[in-house]
Write an enzyme that holds these catalytic residues in place. Sequence first.
Site, PDB file in Angstrom:
ATOM      1  N   TYR A   1      64.671  20.978  57.096  1.00  0.00           N
ATOM      2  CA  TYR A   1      65.967  21.132  57.769  1.00  0.00           C
ATOM      3  C   TYR A   1      67.069  21.410  56.743  1.00  0.00           C
ATOM      4  CZ  TYR A   1      69.854  19.942  60.941  1.00  0.00           C
ATOM      5  OH  TYR A   1      70.999  19.969  61.709  1.00  0.00           O
ATOM      6  N   ASP A   2      67.157  20.526  55.719  1.00  0.00           N
ATOM      7  CA  ASP A   2      68.256  20.640  54.745  1.00  0.00           C
ATOM      8  C   ASP A   2      68.200  21.963  53.991  1.00  0.00           C
ATOM      9  OD1 ASP A   2      68.223  18.029  55.579  1.00  0.00           O
ATOM     10  OD2 ASP A   2      68.370  17.131  53.594  1.00  0.00           O
ATOM     11  N   GLU A   3      67.018  22.266  53.457  1.00  0.00           N
ATOM     12  CA  GLU A   3      66.906  23.491  52.647  1.00  0.00           C
ATOM     13  C   GLU A   3      66.924  24.726  53.530  1.00  0.00           C
ATOM     14  OE1 GLU A   3      67.573  23.322  49.705  1.00  0.00           O
ATOM     15  OE2 GLU A   3      66.415  21.905  48.531  1.00  0.00           O
TER      16      GLU A   3
ATOM     17  N   ASN B   1      77.578  14.435  62.058  1.00  0.00           N
ATOM     18  CA  ASN B   1      76.955  13.828  63.253  1.00  0.00           C
ATOM     19  C   ASN B   1      77.856  13.913  64.489  1.00  0.00           C
ATOM     20  OD1 ASN B   1      75.892  12.577  60.739  1.00  0.00           O
ATOM     21  ND2 ASN B   1      74.476  11.604  62.172  1.00  0.00           N
TER      22      ASN B   1
ATOM     23  N   SER C   1      71.905   8.273  70.710  1.00  0.00           N
ATOM     24  CA  SER C   1      71.113   8.291  71.948  1.00  0.00           C
ATOM     25  C   SER C   1      70.098   7.148  71.948  1.00  0.00           C
ATOM     26  CB  SER C   1      70.435   9.645  72.141  1.00  0.00           C
ATOM     27  OG  SER C   1      69.899  10.122  70.941  1.00  0.00           O
TER      28      SER C   1
ATOM     29  N   THR D   1      75.972   4.409  56.345  1.00  0.00           N
ATOM     30  CA  THR D   1      77.092   4.818  57.198  1.00  0.00           C
ATOM     31  C   THR D   1      76.945   6.258  57.688  1.00  0.00           C
ATOM     32  OG1 THR D   1      78.473   5.690  55.403  1.00  0.00           O
ATOM     33  CG2 THR D   1      78.668   3.329  55.889  1.00  0.00           C
TER      34      THR D   1
ATOM     35  N   PRO E   1      70.138   9.512  54.054  1.00  0.00           N
ATOM     36  CA  PRO E   1      71.391   9.388  53.291  1.00  0.00           C
ATOM     37  C   PRO E   1      72.060   8.028  53.497  1.00  0.00           C
ATOM     38  CG  PRO E   1      71.283  11.521  54.388  1.00  0.00           C
ATOM     39  CD  PRO E   1      70.148  10.689  54.926  1.00  0.00           C
TER      40      PRO E   1
ATOM     41  N   GLN F   1      75.303   7.238  52.870  1.00  0.00           N
ATOM     42  CA  GLN F   1      76.668   7.294  53.391  1.00  0.00           C
ATOM     43  C   GLN F   1      77.031   8.731  53.723  1.00  0.00           C
ATOM     44  OE1 GLN F   1      79.256   5.920  50.253  1.00  0.00           O
ATOM     45  NE2 GLN F   1      78.492   7.433  48.802  1.00  0.00           N
TER      46      GLN F   1
HETATM   47  P1  NAD Z   1      69.621  20.517  70.066  1.00  0.00           P
HETATM   48  O1  NAD Z   1      68.256  20.231  69.562  1.00  0.00           O
HETATM   49  O2  NAD Z   1      70.041  19.906  71.349  1.00  0.00           O
HETATM   50  O3  NAD Z   1      69.861  22.091  70.200  1.00  0.00           O
HETATM   51  C1  NAD Z   1      69.160  23.059  69.482  1.00  0.00           C
HETATM   52  C2  NAD Z   1      68.756  24.174  70.443  1.00  0.00           C
HETATM   53  O4  NAD Z   1      68.080  25.212  69.728  1.00  0.00           O
HETATM   54  C3  NAD Z   1      67.785  23.700  71.528  1.00  0.00           C
HETATM   55  O5  NAD Z   1      68.202  24.153  72.783  1.00  0.00           O
HETATM   56  C4  NAD Z   1      66.449  24.317  71.114  1.00  0.00           C
HETATM   57  O6  NAD Z   1      65.573  24.524  72.191  1.00  0.00           O
HETATM   58  C5  NAD Z   1      66.921  25.600  70.458  1.00  0.00           C
HETATM   59  N1  NAD Z   1      65.961  26.170  69.498  1.00  0.00           N
HETATM   60  C6  NAD Z   1      65.267  25.525  68.525  1.00  0.00           C
HETATM   61  N2  NAD Z   1      64.494  26.393  67.854  1.00  0.00           N
HETATM   62  C7  NAD Z   1      64.707  27.621  68.416  1.00  0.00           C
HETATM   63  C8  NAD Z   1      64.201  28.921  68.158  1.00  0.00           C
HETATM   64  N3  NAD Z   1      63.311  29.141  67.190  1.00  0.00           N
HETATM   65  N4  NAD Z   1      64.637  29.938  68.932  1.00  0.00           N
HETATM   66  C9  NAD Z   1      65.520  29.735  69.932  1.00  0.00           C
HETATM   67  N5  NAD Z   1      66.061  28.526  70.213  1.00  0.00           N
HETATM   68  C10 NAD Z   1      65.637  27.483  69.454  1.00  0.00           C
HETATM   69  O7  NAD Z   1      70.621  20.115  68.898  1.00  0.00           O
HETATM   70  P2  NAD Z   1      72.222  20.163  68.804  1.00  0.00           P
HETATM   71  O8  NAD Z   1      72.671  18.830  68.383  1.00  0.00           O
HETATM   72  O9  NAD Z   1      72.799  20.789  70.009  1.00  0.00           O
HETATM   73  O10 NAD Z   1      72.389  21.124  67.545  1.00  0.00           O
HETATM   74  C11 NAD Z   1      72.834  22.467  67.672  1.00  0.00           C
HETATM   75  C12 NAD Z   1      73.051  23.056  66.290  1.00  0.00           C
HETATM   76  O11 NAD Z   1      74.046  22.309  65.599  1.00  0.00           O
HETATM   77  C13 NAD Z   1      71.791  23.034  65.408  1.00  0.00           C
HETATM   78  O12 NAD Z   1      71.748  24.223  64.652  1.00  0.00           O
HETATM   79  C14 NAD Z   1      72.033  21.851  64.502  1.00  0.00           C
HETATM   80  O13 NAD Z   1      71.383  21.998  63.268  1.00  0.00           O
HETATM   81  C15 NAD Z   1      73.556  21.878  64.354  1.00  0.00           C
HETATM   82  N6  NAD Z   1      74.062  20.543  64.004  1.00  0.00           N
HETATM   83  C16 NAD Z   1      74.142  19.553  64.944  1.00  0.00           C
HETATM   84  C17 NAD Z   1      74.601  18.298  64.574  1.00  0.00           C
HETATM   85  C18 NAD Z   1      74.740  17.163  65.565  1.00  0.00           C
HETATM   86  O14 NAD Z   1      75.067  16.055  65.150  1.00  0.00           O
HETATM   87  N7  NAD Z   1      74.535  17.353  66.845  1.00  0.00           N
HETATM   88  C19 NAD Z   1      74.956  18.043  63.249  1.00  0.00           C
HETATM   89  C20 NAD Z   1      74.833  19.071  62.318  1.00  0.00           C
HETATM   90  C21 NAD Z   1      74.405  20.326  62.714  1.00  0.00           C
HETATM   91  N1  UDP Z   2      68.890   5.197  62.744  1.00  0.00           N
HETATM   92  C1  UDP Z   2      68.661   3.875  63.107  1.00  0.00           C
HETATM   93  N2  UDP Z   2      67.968   3.642  64.260  1.00  0.00           N
HETATM   94  C2  UDP Z   2      67.539   4.625  65.088  1.00  0.00           C
HETATM   95  C3  UDP Z   2      67.786   5.976  64.729  1.00  0.00           C
HETATM   96  C4  UDP Z   2      68.461   6.221  63.539  1.00  0.00           C
HETATM   97  O1  UDP Z   2      69.051   2.944  62.386  1.00  0.00           O
HETATM   98  O2  UDP Z   2      66.950   4.316  66.131  1.00  0.00           O
HETATM   99  C5  UDP Z   2      69.638   5.468  61.510  1.00  0.00           C
HETATM  100  C6  UDP Z   2      69.001   6.502  60.585  1.00  0.00           C
HETATM  101  O3  UDP Z   2      68.086   5.872  59.706  1.00  0.00           O
HETATM  102  C7  UDP Z   2      70.220   7.058  59.867  1.00  0.00           C
HETATM  103  C8  UDP Z   2      71.325   6.985  60.914  1.00  0.00           C
HETATM  104  O4  UDP Z   2      70.881   6.045  61.887  1.00  0.00           O
HETATM  105  O5  UDP Z   2      70.566   6.244  58.768  1.00  0.00           O
HETATM  106  C9  UDP Z   2      71.623   8.315  61.586  1.00  0.00           C
HETATM  107  O6  UDP Z   2      70.397   8.846  62.031  1.00  0.00           O
HETATM  108  P1  UDP Z   2      70.288  10.169  62.903  1.00  0.00           P
HETATM  109  O7  UDP Z   2      68.846  10.483  63.033  1.00  0.00           O
HETATM  110  O8  UDP Z   2      71.092  10.037  64.133  1.00  0.00           O
HETATM  111  O9  UDP Z   2      71.039  11.290  62.043  1.00  0.00           O
HETATM  112  P2  UDP Z   2      71.012  11.732  60.508  1.00  0.00           P
HETATM  113  O10 UDP Z   2      70.185  10.779  59.695  1.00  0.00           O
HETATM  114  O11 UDP Z   2      70.443  13.093  60.541  1.00  0.00           O
HETATM  115  O12 UDP Z   2      72.439  11.656  60.130  1.00  0.00           O
END
Ligand code: NAD
Ligand code: UDP
Length: 319
Positions: free
Chosen positions: A151-153, A180, A195, A216, A280, A282
């Site tokens: 994901y990150d890379e 987030n 969630s 955090t 991560p 923080q």
């Molecule tokens: P989500 O998983 O609900 O939405 C992602 C959508 O992309 C889904 O509908 C999934 O079916 C679709 N998808 C996945 N792979 C696909 C592919 N190969 N072709 C077509 N569709 C594809 O997640 P979200 O939280 O709505 O995230 C949306 C975007 O925002 C993502 O790119 C995510 O990396 C970015 N983002 C979200 C957050 C957050 O906290 N919600 C944080 C950072 C970045």
């Molecule tokens: N986390 C937790 N309990 C859960 C799900 C996640 O304590 O049931 C923690 C997780 O280890 C992370 C933070 O909550 O430190 C945020 O996790 P999330 O998966 O929502 O997002 P991201 O790590 O990608 O920021």
Amino acid sequence: MTTKTSISKRILVTGGAGFLGSHLCDRLIEQGHDVLCVDNFFTGSKRNVAHLLDHPRFELMRHDVTFPLYVEVDEIYNLACPASPVHYQYDPVQTTKTSVHGAINMLGLAKRVRAKILQASTSEVYGDPEVHPQPESYWGKVNPIGIRSCYDEGKRCAETLFFDYWRQHQLRIKVVRIFNTYGPRMHPNDGRVVSNFIVQALRGEPITIYGDGQQTRSFCFADDLIEAMIRTMGTGDDFTGPINIGNPGEFTMLELAKLVIELTGSSSKLKFMPLPADDPKQRRPDIRLAEATLNWKPGVPLREGLSRTIEYFRKVATS
Ligand code: NAD
Ligand code: UDP
Ligand code: UDP
């Protein structure tokens, strides 16, 4: 082909049936645009856009962005990519393909039709950050070979591609780094912390804290995020980002758990579990660039956003 002169645009939203994508489609339709929502339904669902299906300016297409896509549009929001660790680690090779091949295809499309294109990047590009809060100028501390790396890379490589298409082909690009974000339409089994905690609290199940719960995160409500994303797309052609979007309020996971228990009135107890690798410690956005460039700041405090999200999950997750 005639050029459209009205302010109504043809807009492609990839990942449009996901959590954030579906809220974005709603707002763009409200603003009078034609929206083409493209999704392979890996983590998204038709249910998220069911209310738009009969709308004359909305179109839904099942398509995987790792394959080429030939359509005619004015703007592209590239959101396709699973966002929760549980989902993006389920098929990590596909996750990297989605970010990298997906970006190449959408950039190739943008190049052919001269569309403006926005990439939904992420605070994960900062990895486990040593600079706090994170400004856009920080290059991050990312493990290239760990379980989060797909994901990150993948997202870092997508940013590289965006900036190379900008330099090499003069594409109009916008890169937003999303921190987030939570709200209604998150998948109940999404695995992300907000969630998970809400669903567990509503079901009276133990709240799963990974590690000691002192790590955090900063949580942004979806409506605030969408507003900033649309404003970023509207910036002048000389503005590319990257730009942080998020809510700088910073909370430990223990604080979040306690707040969710209070707001749901749940009797759930805390259950401590192992911390996943490379989690991560923080995270908090420095949003000065967004405040100055977009004239924007998040307006929904965590307590209020959580209450609205809990209301949604009461309807969908407990039935
Ligand atoms: P989500 O998983 O609900 O939405 C992602 C959508 O992309 C889904 O509908 C999934 O079916 C679709 N998808 C996945 N792979 C696909 C592919 N190969 N072709 C077509 N569709 C594809 O997640 P979200 O939280 O709505 O995230 C949306 C975007 O925002 C993502 O790119 C995510 O990396 C970015 N983002 C979200 C957050 C957050 O906290 N919600 C944080 C950072 C970045
Ligand atoms: N986390 C937790 N309990 C859960 C799900 C996640 O304590 O049931 C923690 C997780 O280890 C992370 C933070 O909550 O430190 C945020 O996790 P999330 O998966 O929502 O997002 P991201 O790590 O990608 O920021
Ligand atoms: N592409 C696409 N839709 C288009 C134009 C291109 O999906 O409308 C894809 C195409 O498959 C190509 C990729 O985008 O592999 C990159 O396109 P670009 O023109 O940058 O490179 P090239 O075609 O030279 O590989």
